[in-house]
Write a protein that holds these residues in place. Sequence first.
Motif, PDB file in Angstrom:
ATOM      1  N   ALA A 192      18.956  43.777 -10.443  1.00  0.00           N
ATOM      2  CA  ALA A 192      20.211  43.050 -10.034  1.00  0.00           C
ATOM      3  C   ALA A 192      20.397  42.928  -8.778  1.00  0.00           C
ATOM      4  CB  ALA A 192      21.542  43.920 -10.811  1.00  0.00           C
ATOM      5  N   GLU A 193      21.518  42.224  -8.461  1.00  0.00           N
ATOM      6  CA  GLU A 193      21.907  41.785  -7.185  1.00  0.00           C
ATOM      7  C   GLU A 193      22.456  43.128  -6.476  1.00  0.00           C
ATOM      8  OE1 GLU A 193      24.752  38.973  -4.282  1.00  0.00           O
ATOM      9  OE2 GLU A 193      24.754  38.593  -6.429  1.00  0.00           O
ATOM     10  N   LEU A 194      22.176  43.445  -5.409  1.00  0.00           N
ATOM     11  CA  LEU A 194      22.504  44.891  -4.881  1.00  0.00           C
ATOM     12  C   LEU A 194      23.313  44.642  -3.283  1.00  0.00           C
ATOM     13  CD1 LEU A 194      19.756  47.353  -5.603  1.00  0.00           C
ATOM     14  CD2 LEU A 194      22.075  47.185  -6.839  1.00  0.00           C
ATOM     15  N   ARG A 195      24.794  44.557  -3.360  1.00  0.00           N
ATOM     16  CA  ARG A 195      25.074  44.245  -2.255  1.00  0.00           C
ATOM     17  C   ARG A 195      25.869  45.652  -1.546  1.00  0.00           C
ATOM     18  NH1 ARG A 195      29.740  40.313  -3.938  1.00  0.00           N
ATOM     19  NH2 ARG A 195      30.218  42.123  -5.313  1.00  0.00           N
ATOM     20  N   VAL A 196      26.010  45.344  -0.131  1.00  0.00           N
ATOM     21  CA  VAL A 196      26.738  46.589   0.624  1.00  0.00           C
ATOM     22  C   VAL A 196      28.076  46.801  -0.062  1.00  0.00           C
ATOM     23  CG1 VAL A 196      27.725  47.306   2.779  1.00  0.00           C
ATOM     24  CG2 VAL A 196      25.227  46.151   2.631  1.00  0.00           C
ATOM     25  N   ALA A 197      28.770  45.850  -0.304  1.00  0.00           N
ATOM     26  CA  ALA A 197      30.337  46.214  -0.825  1.00  0.00           C
ATOM     27  C   ALA A 197      30.073  46.877  -2.003  1.00  0.00           C
ATOM     28  CB  ALA A 197      31.032  44.525  -1.066  1.00  0.00           C
ATOM     29  N   ASP A 198      29.274  46.756  -2.955  1.00  0.00           N
ATOM     30  CA  ASP A 198      29.402  47.348  -4.242  1.00  0.00           C
ATOM     31  C   ASP A 198      28.711  48.744  -3.894  1.00  0.00           C
ATOM     32  OD1 ASP A 198      29.821  45.144  -5.761  1.00  0.00           O
ATOM     33  OD2 ASP A 198      27.917  44.368  -5.976  1.00  0.00           O
ATOM     34  N   ALA A 199      27.834  49.087  -3.150  1.00  0.00           N
ATOM     35  CA  ALA A 199      27.512  50.253  -2.707  1.00  0.00           C
ATOM     36  C   ALA A 199      28.595  51.089  -1.996  1.00  0.00           C
ATOM     37  CB  ALA A 199      26.026  50.218  -1.920  1.00  0.00           C
ATOM     38  N   ALA A 200      29.112  50.454  -1.224  1.00  0.00           N
ATOM     39  CA  ALA A 200      30.508  51.062  -0.606  1.00  0.00           C
ATOM     40  C   ALA A 200      31.464  51.598  -1.479  1.00  0.00           C
ATOM     41  CB  ALA A 200      30.849  50.266   0.280  1.00  0.00           C
ATOM     42  N   ALA A 201      31.452  50.638  -2.352  1.00  0.00           N
ATOM     43  CA  ALA A 201      32.674  50.978  -3.313  1.00  0.00           C
ATOM     44  C   ALA A 201      32.181  52.097  -4.321  1.00  0.00           C
ATOM     45  CB  ALA A 201      32.734  49.972  -4.302  1.00  0.00           C
ATOM     46  N   LEU A 202      30.873  52.062  -4.646  1.00  0.00           N
ATOM     47  CA  LEU A 202      30.404  53.260  -5.452  1.00  0.00           C
ATOM     48  C   LEU A 202      30.702  54.667  -4.626  1.00  0.00           C
ATOM     49  CD1 LEU A 202      28.569  53.900  -8.115  1.00  0.00           C
ATOM     50  CD2 LEU A 202      26.771  54.095  -6.443  1.00  0.00           C
ATOM     51  N   LEU A 203      30.777  54.734  -3.315  1.00  0.00           N
ATOM     52  CA  LEU A 203      31.221  55.979  -2.553  1.00  0.00           C
ATOM     53  C   LEU A 203      32.560  55.983  -1.967  1.00  0.00           C
ATOM     54  CD1 LEU A 203      27.766  56.360  -0.411  1.00  0.00           C
ATOM     55  CD2 LEU A 203      28.335  57.247  -2.703  1.00  0.00           C
ATOM     56  N   HIS A 204      33.220  54.905  -2.372  1.00  0.00           N
ATOM     57  CA  HIS A 204      34.845  54.818  -2.091  1.00  0.00           C
ATOM     58  C   HIS A 204      34.779  54.990  -0.501  1.00  0.00           C
ATOM     59  CE1 HIS A 204      35.326  55.748  -6.325  1.00  0.00           C
ATOM     60  NE2 HIS A 204      34.502  56.978  -6.030  1.00  0.00           N
ATOM     61  N   VAL A 205      33.969  54.125   0.034  1.00  0.00           N
ATOM     62  CA  VAL A 205      34.229  54.034   1.882  1.00  0.00           C
ATOM     63  C   VAL A 205      33.970  52.396   1.982  1.00  0.00           C
ATOM     64  CG1 VAL A 205      33.253  56.203   2.369  1.00  0.00           C
ATOM     65  CG2 VAL A 205      31.895  54.060   2.238  1.00  0.00           C
ATOM     66  N   THR A 206      34.496  52.185   3.215  1.00  0.00           N
ATOM     67  CA  THR A 206      34.404  50.699   3.594  1.00  0.00           C
ATOM     68  C   THR A 206      33.022  50.304   3.717  1.00  0.00           C
ATOM     69  OG1 THR A 206      34.619  50.986   5.893  1.00  0.00           O
ATOM     70  CG2 THR A 206      36.568  50.788   4.849  1.00  0.00           C
ATOM     71  N   PRO A 207      32.943  48.877   3.678  1.00  0.00           N
ATOM     72  CA  PRO A 207      31.534  48.521   3.960  1.00  0.00           C
ATOM     73  C   PRO A 207      31.042  48.788   5.190  1.00  0.00           C
ATOM     74  CG  PRO A 207      32.526  46.875   2.768  1.00  0.00           C
ATOM     75  CD  PRO A 207      33.636  47.755   2.936  1.00  0.00           C
ATOM     76  N   ALA A 208      31.748  48.535   6.372  1.00  0.00           N
ATOM     77  CA  ALA A 208      31.289  49.013   7.665  1.00  0.00           C
ATOM     78  C   ALA A 208      30.965  50.436   7.627  1.00  0.00           C
ATOM     79  CB  ALA A 208      32.204  48.567   8.593  1.00  0.00           C
ATOM     80  N   ALA A 209      31.771  51.284   7.031  1.00  0.00           N
ATOM     81  CA  ALA A 209      31.423  52.614   7.201  1.00  0.00           C
ATOM     82  C   ALA A 209      29.961  52.943   6.339  1.00  0.00           C
ATOM     83  CB  ALA A 209      32.688  53.570   6.795  1.00  0.00           C
ATOM     84  N   PHE A 210      29.945  52.427   5.284  1.00  0.00           N
ATOM     85  CA  PHE A 210      28.860  52.590   4.457  1.00  0.00           C
ATOM     86  C   PHE A 210      27.735  52.231   5.451  1.00  0.00           C
ATOM     87  CE2 PHE A 210      25.680  50.706   1.858  1.00  0.00           C
ATOM     88  CZ  PHE A 210      25.150  51.550   0.919  1.00  0.00           C
ATOM     89  N   SER A 211      27.637  51.318   5.924  1.00  0.00           N
ATOM     90  CA  SER A 211      26.451  50.799   6.474  1.00  0.00           C
ATOM     91  C   SER A 211      25.961  51.640   7.586  1.00  0.00           C
ATOM     92  CB  SER A 211      26.648  49.121   7.101  1.00  0.00           C
ATOM     93  OG  SER A 211      26.718  48.438   5.986  1.00  0.00           O
ATOM     94  N   ARG A 212      27.162  52.043   8.500  1.00  0.00           N
ATOM     95  CA  ARG A 212      26.676  53.036   9.572  1.00  0.00           C
ATOM     96  C   ARG A 212      26.101  54.216   9.100  1.00  0.00           C
ATOM     97  NH1 ARG A 212      31.707  51.383  11.440  1.00  0.00           N
ATOM     98  NH2 ARG A 212      32.613  53.027  10.539  1.00  0.00           N
ATOM     99  N   SER A 213      26.870  54.859   7.837  1.00  0.00           N
ATOM    100  CA  SER A 213      26.271  56.355   7.446  1.00  0.00           C
ATOM    101  C   SER A 213      24.886  56.129   6.773  1.00  0.00           C
ATOM    102  CB  SER A 213      27.125  56.713   6.320  1.00  0.00           C
ATOM    103  OG  SER A 213      28.664  57.075   6.862  1.00  0.00           O
TER     104      SER A 213
END
Length: 284
Positions: A192-213
């Motif tokens: 499937a399409e895997l987007r940063v926004a979806d991954a961030a939502a899975l961890l309940h953080v913002t996309p920017a915070a997710f990308s840094r972590s």
Amino acid sequence: MNVIWESIPAADTQSVRLLRLEQDAFSGPLHVHEAIELTWIERGRGLRFVGDSVEPFEEGDLVLLGPRVAHTWHTSGPQQGHVRVTVLQLLLRPELDAFPEWRQAMRPLLARANAAWRIEATLGDAVRAALLALPADDNLALLGGALALLGRLAAAQSAMRPLRAGPLALPAGAPGRRIDALLAWIRANLHAELRVADAAALLHVTPAAFSRSFQRLVGKPFSIYVNDLRIAEACLLLARSDRPVAEIARRCGYATLSNFNHHFRSRLGVAPRGYRAARSATSA
């Protein structure tokens, strides 16, 4: 990615151990320890994770790992019976450095950060035969055999293929467990399409915070890690199935065949069909 610390059992009474294991699947977490490890996959295929790299593996996979290199093997796709592995581990003790033979042979081998190699061709055949000949019930003979085998590998370092194994962070507790859940989600949804926004939502953080972590913990951006997994999975399907290349592209999450071809060639320097043809010729 969460990496666990593995304590070597009986470390007070043994410097070396030889494990011959048969199990349903390879599925353990990424882990590190203080031992030099030689791992031979006798039966099974899937994805090999070493440091921040991921590559396909098949039966016969033989890898030498320095201490504190994160690693695990995960089976993928249909398997024939149980998987089987032989593992040789030698604990690095300070006393070893008192021996000039050890210093001269092994220090150059282990000097590089995240030391990891795949052992192939005739050297691999010789190492597999040596592993089979090691005694499992005589610790002193096993220690001597292990030292002799490592010395042989140190002398043949130029014949071993270095693995791209960048360092991983060692998070603990809940953050590490959340990253583990995320990586399981990635593997289950490669098609499937895997987007940063979806991954961030899975961890309940913002996309920017997710990308840094993610960059800090895994050692590479989310998009590159996903592409590494997709290409590794595609390599397995190309080598072990006769599915059309376009179908493999879709199964691995590429919307178009041209996009798949571009990423595959950029990663491996050969087109998918060329990779399949080379693997077929090798196994013939």
